[in-house]
Design an enzyme around this catalytic site. Sequence first.
Site, PDB file in Angstrom:
ATOM      1  N   HIS A 231       0.835  -1.210   0.000  1.00 21.79           N
ATOM      2  CA  HIS A 231       0.000   0.000   0.000  1.00 21.79           C
ATOM      3  C   HIS A 231       0.872   1.264   0.000  1.00 21.79           C
ATOM      4  CE1 HIS A 231      -3.587   2.412   1.443  1.00 21.79           C
ATOM      5  NE2 HIS A 231      -2.582   3.210   1.779  1.00 21.79           N
ATOM      6  N   GLU A 232       1.775   1.331   0.971  1.00 23.70           N
ATOM      7  CA  GLU A 232       2.615   2.541   1.049  1.00 23.70           C
ATOM      8  C   GLU A 232       3.528   2.642  -0.166  1.00 23.70           C
ATOM      9  OE1 GLU A 232       1.749   4.754   3.036  1.00 23.70           O
ATOM     10  OE2 GLU A 232       0.456   3.489   4.268  1.00 23.70           O
TER      11      GLU A 232
ATOM     12  N   HIS B 278       3.232   6.628  -6.834  1.00 21.05           N
ATOM     13  CA  HIS B 278       2.466   7.799  -7.255  1.00 21.05           C
ATOM     14  C   HIS B 278       3.368   9.041  -7.219  1.00 21.05           C
ATOM     15  CE1 HIS B 278      -1.746   9.928  -6.758  1.00 21.05           C
ATOM     16  NE2 HIS B 278      -1.240  10.106  -7.958  1.00 21.05           N
TER      17      HIS B 278
ATOM     18  N   HIS C 271       1.705   4.445  -2.800  1.00 16.25           N
ATOM     19  CA  HIS C 271       1.815   5.906  -2.647  1.00 16.25           C
ATOM     20  C   HIS C 271       3.176   6.377  -3.158  1.00 16.25           C
ATOM     21  CE1 HIS C 271      -1.859   6.704  -0.465  1.00 16.25           C
ATOM     22  NE2 HIS C 271      -1.529   5.988   0.585  1.00 16.25           N
TER      23      HIS C 271
HETATM   24 ZN   LIG Z   1      -2.748   5.273   2.133  1.00 17.63          ZN
END
Ligand SMILES: [Zn+2]
Length: 701
Positions: free
Chosen positions: A490-491, A497, A494
């Site tokens: 998940h991180e 991104h 990010h």
């Molecule tokens: Zn998040």
Amino acid sequence: MKAFRFVSVLFVAGILAACALFGGNPLLEEWDTPFGVPPFDEIRDRHYLPALRTAMAEHKAEIEAIVNDPEPATFENTILALERSGALLTRVSSVFNAVESAHSNDAIREVARIVAPERAAHSDDITLNLDLFERVKAVYDRREELDLDPEQLKLLEETHKDFVRSGINLPEESRARLREINAELAELSQEFGQNLLAETNDFEIHTTNEADLGDLPANLVAAAAEEAIRRGNDGGWAFTLQRPSINPFLQYSPNRELRRQIFMGYALRGDNDNEADNKENLVRQAALRAERAALMGYETHADYVLSENMAETPERVYEFLDQIWEPALRVARSERAALQEMMQADGIDDELRGWDWRYYAEKVRKARYDLDEEILRPYFQVDAVRDGVFMIATRLFGLTFTELPDLPRWHPDQQVFEVKEADGSHIGILYMDFFMRESKSGGAWMNALRSQSRLDGEVTPIVTNNFNFPPPTGDTPSLISFIDAQTLAHEFGHALHGLFSDVTYESLSGTRVPRDFVEFPSQVMENWMSEPEVLKMYARHYQTGEPIPDELIARMEAAGKFDQGFATVEYMAASYLDMAWHTLDEPAEHDADAFEEEEMDRIGLIEEIIPRYRSTYFAHIFSGGYSSGYYSYIWAEVLDADAFQAFKETSLFDRETAARLRQEVLSRGGTRPGMELYMAFRGRTPSIDALLAKRGLIPGN
Ligand SMILES: [Zn+2]
């Protein structure tokens, strides 16, 4: 010009004072480190306060220069000049914010406490500056004639909106009140977080009775023994309110009374009527936010916040949450029945309580699927999971990762990587900080030490990932749970991104997108982690190197939807709670506990489950940026579940689909609205079906 000169003198004086007192301040100097990373090895705690103040003064001088420009306002001399201003402040703040979250101490917390209202006032000095706004508005009003490209137009619109949303168009009296509100909120938010950290660190459960540990995995037993010593005990085992410590204890300890104590310790953080109590603080924050929204002409704080998000209105958020709530609650009730039965079978003739849930869930999971975390843990060694996540990025996007062991870092545990394209060209730098420690805030997060832009030459991104995984103990490496593995992905999403950002302006780059869109790029990465084909690649036994056996994967898949009622309900209860605090239409004094209870009764939350965050420790909304935004995770899950179908429909590592995801979403930052980006990737709007199926929440089932 007078004001300008005055500020310049202050600015120079600030630098001189800093130099005279501290013999140079690395935060204010050019960084001739590899890739221009912050010189963490030279930065000392005492450097932050003078650097932040000097940087604010410099920013102020730059603003005055824009205001006092004798030329009529243009896109170049006003909008771009504003975009360029504050570079030093951004640089210093990025380092400070990252270190304050990940490796804090009393000195840093004190700086944070001092500068919070100063930073709020500084920001208000800019967005409530009428002369400055006049120039911005002059450009904005002529936007149709300026022949701007879409990104320039977006920058102009966003810049203009920053002023309007800060209250620039309000009468002077209201603007003055706004400044007071913002300053007070900044202080309250700081204090809330610091109270929470104190309450979390202060608590421990200590036992010398080995039977209390039950089937707790060996590495967690070792960690608890180390924790006991570290906290000055003579031996035995200590458990804390950090999730990697409390959760396994609740899962494995057969000592019901100790489970109750630690559960209540967690649930009552900030609610102990002591000096770290957060009740008054949060009630005041909610009241101030309601007052500010009213000043701005919005019905509630949620209306104000959501008008910037994909969801747009509180009604749409509620409508969305309500679609999922009933099916989730129904599943949770049937889970409860199974747990109650298991408890009875265990010889305990009592009602199931909150502190029993994880313990009996673990037992039911084991009975039904012959699966517990202890069997899985050896397959999730943290470096191997990290390599697995890297490999997914390699197969999807062709990225490579080279460890840079000599780069400065804020803690020796941090790992640093250069991220490169398939052709070897540089993309950016990624810092990863895996292990929990007292100096670190709870949870997991990403932040940028430097954001991508190319307004004045290519600036490449430097991003960080932060976690609270159990550290290695003795000669056992850090072994994490499968959920932790998904958190890592998940991180990392990010981080991608931030790394893939390919825009001109820093203020539109990377993760600077609406709150309910930003969790899409992160959550979509989680999907790969549970695919059997991918598990085979990264989940290897840390001692034997054997990939996870097929039959274990089959058991994981069978158990995959187990306890999803609980997970969904505790998350959604917190989302409703967030919305309740922020849909107040007038500033009022509430009793925090009574208010919360009333809302939980309204939605029909069952007693055995408490919200994932109760009000007094809901840092996302009372000391972070998620007020009226905690729903975003499940909102974005609609997007990520639907997006992952695009890979399922082709192949897991379909390069063309991945390229489209990168091109249309991950590289675009905030240059276009979220739904437009999504449609460009998927060719249609997302459907909620994939989400409901994934969580086993098909309505009517
Ligand atoms: Zn998040």
